[in-house]
Design an enzyme around this catalytic site. Sequence first.
Site, short mmCIF file in Angstrom:
data_model
loop_
_atom_site.label_atom_id
_atom_site.label_comp_id
_atom_site.label_asym_id
_atom_site.label_seq_id
_atom_site.Cartn_x
_atom_site.Cartn_y
_atom_site.Cartn_z
N ASP A 52 -11.06 -3.60 15.02
CA ASP A 52 -11.05 -2.56 14.00
C ASP A 52 -11.96 -2.92 12.82
O ASP A 52 -12.37 -4.08 12.66
CB ASP A 52 -9.63 -2.34 13.47
CG ASP A 52 -8.71 -1.75 14.52
OD1 ASP A 52 -9.20 -1.10 15.45
OD2 ASP A 52 -7.48 -1.95 14.38
N TYR A 110 -6.27 -14.34 19.65
CA TYR A 110 -6.47 -13.89 18.27
C TYR A 110 -5.70 -14.80 17.33
O TYR A 110 -4.69 -15.42 17.70
CB TYR A 110 -5.97 -12.46 18.09
CG TYR A 110 -6.92 -11.38 18.55
CD1 TYR A 110 -7.76 -10.74 17.63
CD2 TYR A 110 -6.97 -10.97 19.87
CE1 TYR A 110 -8.62 -9.72 18.03
CE2 TYR A 110 -7.83 -9.95 20.28
CZ TYR A 110 -8.65 -9.33 19.35
OH TYR A 110 -9.50 -8.34 19.75
#
Length: 256
Positions: A52, A110
Amino acid sequence: MRLALIVEYDGTDFSGSQFQLNARTVQGVLEDAATTIFGSQTGRIRMASRTDAGVHAVGQVASLDAVTEMSHGEIRNAMNGNLSEDVCVRLARSVPADFDPRRAAIAREYRYVINDGPVPTPTRRRHEYHVHRPLDDVAMADCAQAFIGVHDFTSFAAASIDGGSNVRDVETANIRRTDDGRIVFDIRANAFVRQQIRRMVATLVAVGSGSRTKEWVASLVATPRRDGATQNAPPQGLTLQRVVYEINFEREPPLD
């Protein structure tokens, strides 16, 4: 040849990784650089993982088709010579012609960083989430274990644009406090649904602050529902660390 590129970027000034008309994206600037170097025959660059706006990466993987006699090192240097300072190609390697960076990936890793100290750190504000109260990292670490396994993560998913399955296999989900006092959340899965990690982090912060319980989070995993974890942690704390494949690009010998 088809090339795999390992790409690092600061996501602050990008509108995400995927190409968008009239917006600056990581894919867009990589394609502009490739076109400058190799011409229009390079076509569309493919990305392994969608990030994002505001989300960073140190190990994003992209694929590029090019007709060239340049070595891997020359390709890397040429790309970086045509990229801005907030993105770079760390490595370029030849891969099979049918390599797809998204479909060939077997796992994504992540990291999310939280600063729960009394004051923010201006020099790190683009890369961590400052929470204005101390958090119980032990409770958060215990709670994170509920995410591990094969689950339907609809409770943590933004609305899907393709209506696909929200079932994912989370291999590890670990919380630790670093020597400098940060709380670090590391998670690895075969893939993630849209906004999954940021919503997980928001639920962990709620547990760490005492406003929610471990049982509430476990219920979101056990009973998937659209009105589950609706809060998003901000994007700047999140970084794509690594995309994992059967072949290890870091260990493949370069041509140069």
